[in-house]
Motif scaffolding. Structure first.
Motif, PDB file in Angstrom:
ATOM      1  N   ARG A  32      46.419  -4.322  46.137  1.00  0.00           N
ATOM      2  CA  ARG A  32      46.108  -3.953  47.530  1.00  0.00           C
ATOM      3  C   ARG A  32      44.830  -3.097  47.575  1.00  0.00           C
ATOM      4  O   ARG A  32      44.092  -3.133  48.549  1.00  0.00           O
ATOM      5  N   GLU A  33      44.575  -2.316  46.505  1.00  0.00           N
ATOM      6  CA  GLU A  33      43.327  -1.540  46.439  1.00  0.00           C
ATOM      7  C   GLU A  33      42.126  -2.477  46.290  1.00  0.00           C
ATOM      8  O   GLU A  33      41.072  -2.244  46.880  1.00  0.00           O
ATOM      9  N   ILE A  34      42.291  -3.518  45.497  1.00  0.00           N
ATOM     10  CA  ILE A  34      41.210  -4.507  45.369  1.00  0.00           C
ATOM     11  C   ILE A  34      40.986  -5.176  46.720  1.00  0.00           C
ATOM     12  O   ILE A  34      39.849  -5.407  47.124  1.00  0.00           O
ATOM     13  N   GLY A  35      42.069  -5.444  47.440  1.00  0.00           N
ATOM     14  CA  GLY A  35      41.948  -6.009  48.794  1.00  0.00           C
ATOM     15  C   GLY A  35      41.207  -5.069  49.734  1.00  0.00           C
ATOM     16  O   GLY A  35      40.382  -5.506  50.554  1.00  0.00           O
ATOM     17  N   LYS A  36      41.460  -3.760  49.602  1.00  0.00           N
ATOM     18  CA  LYS A  36      40.729  -2.779  50.415  1.00  0.00           C
ATOM     19  C   LYS A  36      39.246  -2.779  50.048  1.00  0.00           C
ATOM     20  O   LYS A  36      38.385  -2.612  50.914  1.00  0.00           O
ATOM     21  N   LEU A  61      36.601   6.060  48.420  1.00  0.00           N
ATOM     22  CA  LEU A  61      37.643   6.349  47.436  1.00  0.00           C
ATOM     23  C   LEU A  61      38.126   5.060  46.760  1.00  0.00           C
ATOM     24  O   LEU A  61      38.387   5.040  45.548  1.00  0.00           O
ATOM     25  N   THR A  62      38.228   3.989  47.528  1.00  0.00           N
ATOM     26  CA  THR A  62      38.618   2.695  46.968  1.00  0.00           C
ATOM     27  C   THR A  62      37.583   2.210  45.964  1.00  0.00           C
ATOM     28  O   THR A  62      37.926   1.739  44.872  1.00  0.00           O
ATOM     29  N   TRP A  63      36.305   2.352  46.314  1.00  0.00           N
ATOM     30  CA  TRP A  63      35.244   1.920  45.395  1.00  0.00           C
ATOM     31  C   TRP A  63      35.231   2.772  44.131  1.00  0.00           C
ATOM     32  O   TRP A  63      34.955   2.270  43.034  1.00  0.00           O
ATOM     33  N   ILE A  64      35.531   4.045  44.243  1.00  0.00           N
ATOM     34  CA  ILE A  64      35.611   4.904  43.058  1.00  0.00           C
ATOM     35  C   ILE A  64      36.717   4.398  42.132  1.00  0.00           C
ATOM     36  O   ILE A  64      36.508   4.250  40.919  1.00  0.00           O
ATOM     37  N   ARG A  65      37.887   4.122  42.701  1.00  0.00           N
ATOM     38  CA  ARG A  65      38.996   3.607  41.883  1.00  0.00           C
ATOM     39  C   ARG A  65      38.653   2.260  41.260  1.00  0.00           C
ATOM     40  O   ARG A  65      38.956   2.015  40.085  1.00  0.00           O
ATOM     41  N   ASP A  72      33.441   1.355  34.714  1.00  0.00           N
ATOM     42  CA  ASP A  72      32.079   1.807  35.018  1.00  0.00           C
ATOM     43  C   ASP A  72      32.133   3.247  35.542  1.00  0.00           C
ATOM     44  O   ASP A  72      32.067   3.495  36.746  1.00  0.00           O
ATOM     45  N   ALA A  73      32.254   4.174  34.598  1.00  0.00           N
ATOM     46  CA  ALA A  73      32.370   5.592  34.952  1.00  0.00           C
ATOM     47  C   ALA A  73      31.123   6.095  35.673  1.00  0.00           C
ATOM     48  O   ALA A  73      31.214   6.934  36.574  1.00  0.00           O
ATOM     49  N   ARG A  74      29.952   5.598  35.288  1.00  0.00           N
ATOM     50  CA  ARG A  74      28.708   6.051  35.927  1.00  0.00           C
ATOM     51  C   ARG A  74      28.679   5.655  37.400  1.00  0.00           C
ATOM     52  O   ARG A  74      28.338   6.460  38.263  1.00  0.00           O
ATOM     53  N   ALA A  75      29.053   4.413  37.688  1.00  0.00           N
ATOM     54  CA  ALA A  75      29.089   3.973  39.090  1.00  0.00           C
ATOM     55  C   ALA A  75      30.122   4.785  39.867  1.00  0.00           C
ATOM     56  O   ALA A  75      29.866   5.198  41.007  1.00  0.00           O
ATOM     57  N   ALA A  76      31.279   5.030  39.270  1.00  0.00           N
ATOM     58  CA  ALA A  76      32.308   5.837  39.929  1.00  0.00           C
ATOM     59  C   ALA A  76      31.770   7.233  40.238  1.00  0.00           C
ATOM     60  O   ALA A  76      31.991   7.760  41.332  1.00  0.00           O
ATOM     61  N   SER A  77      31.034   7.807  39.287  1.00  0.00           N
ATOM     62  CA  SER A  77      30.445   9.128  39.490  1.00  0.00           C
ATOM     63  C   SER A  77      29.412   9.112  40.612  1.00  0.00           C
ATOM     64  O   SER A  77      29.358  10.041  41.438  1.00  0.00           O
ATOM     65  N   ASN A  78      28.592   8.081  40.655  1.00  0.00           N
ATOM     66  CA  ASN A  78      27.583   7.972  41.717  1.00  0.00           C
ATOM     67  C   ASN A  78      28.233   7.854  43.090  1.00  0.00           C
ATOM     68  O   ASN A  78      27.801   8.504  44.050  1.00  0.00           O
ATOM     69  N   GLN A  80      31.208   8.902  43.837  1.00  0.00           N
ATOM     70  CA  GLN A  80      31.847  10.202  44.076  1.00  0.00           C
ATOM     71  C   GLN A  80      30.838  11.211  44.621  1.00  0.00           C
ATOM     72  O   GLN A  80      31.146  11.992  45.523  1.00  0.00           O
ATOM     73  N   THR A  81      29.626  11.190  44.078  1.00  0.00           N
ATOM     74  CA  THR A  81      28.578  12.099  44.551  1.00  0.00           C
ATOM     75  C   THR A  81      28.276  11.850  46.025  1.00  0.00           C
ATOM     76  O   THR A  81      28.176  12.795  46.815  1.00  0.00           O
ATOM     77  N   VAL A  82      28.130  10.590  46.388  1.00  0.00           N
ATOM     78  CA  VAL A  82      27.878  10.249  47.795  1.00  0.00           C
ATOM     79  C   VAL A  82      29.053  10.705  48.650  1.00  0.00           C
ATOM     80  O   VAL A  82      28.870  11.325  49.709  1.00  0.00           O
ATOM     81  N   CYS A  83      30.258  10.431  48.191  1.00  0.00           N
ATOM     82  CA  CYS A  83      31.461  10.826  48.936  1.00  0.00           C
ATOM     83  C   CYS A  83      31.505  12.337  49.137  1.00  0.00           C
ATOM     84  O   CYS A  83      31.770  12.814  50.245  1.00  0.00           O
ATOM     85  N   ASN A  84      31.237  13.085  48.070  1.00  0.00           N
ATOM     86  CA  ASN A  84      31.249  14.551  48.172  1.00  0.00           C
ATOM     87  C   ASN A  84      30.231  15.050  49.187  1.00  0.00           C
ATOM     88  O   ASN A  84      30.521  15.965  49.969  1.00  0.00           O
ATOM     89  N   ARG A  85      29.040  14.465  49.177  1.00  0.00           N
ATOM     90  CA  ARG A  85      28.013  14.887  50.142  1.00  0.00           C
ATOM     91  C   ARG A  85      28.468  14.633  51.570  1.00  0.00           C
ATOM     92  O   ARG A  85      28.270  15.465  52.459  1.00  0.00           O
ATOM     93  N   LEU A  86      29.071  13.479  51.781  1.00  0.00           N
ATOM     94  CA  LEU A  86      29.510  13.146  53.135  1.00  0.00           C
ATOM     95  C   LEU A  86      30.681  14.023  53.568  1.00  0.00           C
ATOM     96  O   LEU A  86      30.741  14.453  54.715  1.00  0.00           O
TER      97      LEU A  86
END
Length: 160
Positions: A32-36, A61-65, A72-78, A80-86
């Motif tokens: 269901r997360e992949i569906g999101k 958050l779905t894209w981070i998961r 791809d930890a680097r993409a998850a971190s990137n 996350q950075t955008v999410c934190n700023r927002l």
């Protein structure tokens, strides 16, 4: 440039193999997360600004998961950075404007509205440089900046 590659299709394949083998991916994720993630992709690709505004936090958050699940930890971190700023509200309005301009650039290019691309190319390229900086994709931002610089010089040479 149009391609036949579609991330929604890739995510559907991930979901299929995830159903067969729960250990297929690096980290567990429910289908269901992949569906999101597919829904988030559709909101972005079809510039559904109402849905993006409503679902932006859930989508990120779905894209981070999803990034973590494919290893791809680097993409998850990137992301996350955008999410934190927002979440902090840092330059929320300007980030939203950048996203809108970037999506306009993408849509005009992909849908053959080249007169709009030609009239706004500087703004479009600079917007992509800014967005790539936000997500810490410095190498890609630098490459686009070099293209932008070259085009500005060429435009200047033509006008002289």
């Amino acid at each position: 440039m149009a391609t036949n590659y579609d991330y929604a299709g890739m995510m559907q394949i991930l979901s299929h193999y995830n159903s067969i083998d729960r250990h297929f991916l690096y980290a567990p994720i429910f289908n269901r997360e992949i569906g999101k993630a597919i829904s988030a992709r559709n909101e972005i690709c079809h510039l559904d600004l109402t849905a993006l505004k409503k679902n932006w936090h859930r989508n990120l958050l779905t894209w981070i998961r999803l990034c973590r699940s494919v290893g791809d930890a680097r993409a998850a971190s990137n992301v996350q950075t955008v999410c934190n700023r927002l979440v902090r509200g840092a330059s929320h309005r300007s980030d939203s404007i950048l996203l809108k301009v970037a999506m306009d650039a993408r849509n005009h290019t992909c849908h053959g509205k080249f007169s709009r691309v030609f009239s706004r190319w500087k703004e479009y390229l600079q917007t992509w440089v800014s967005l790539l900086d936000i997500i810490n994709a410095k190498e890609a931002a630098g490459e686009i900046q070099q293209v932008l610089n070259s085009l500005v010089v060429a435009e200047s040479d033509i006008q002289q």
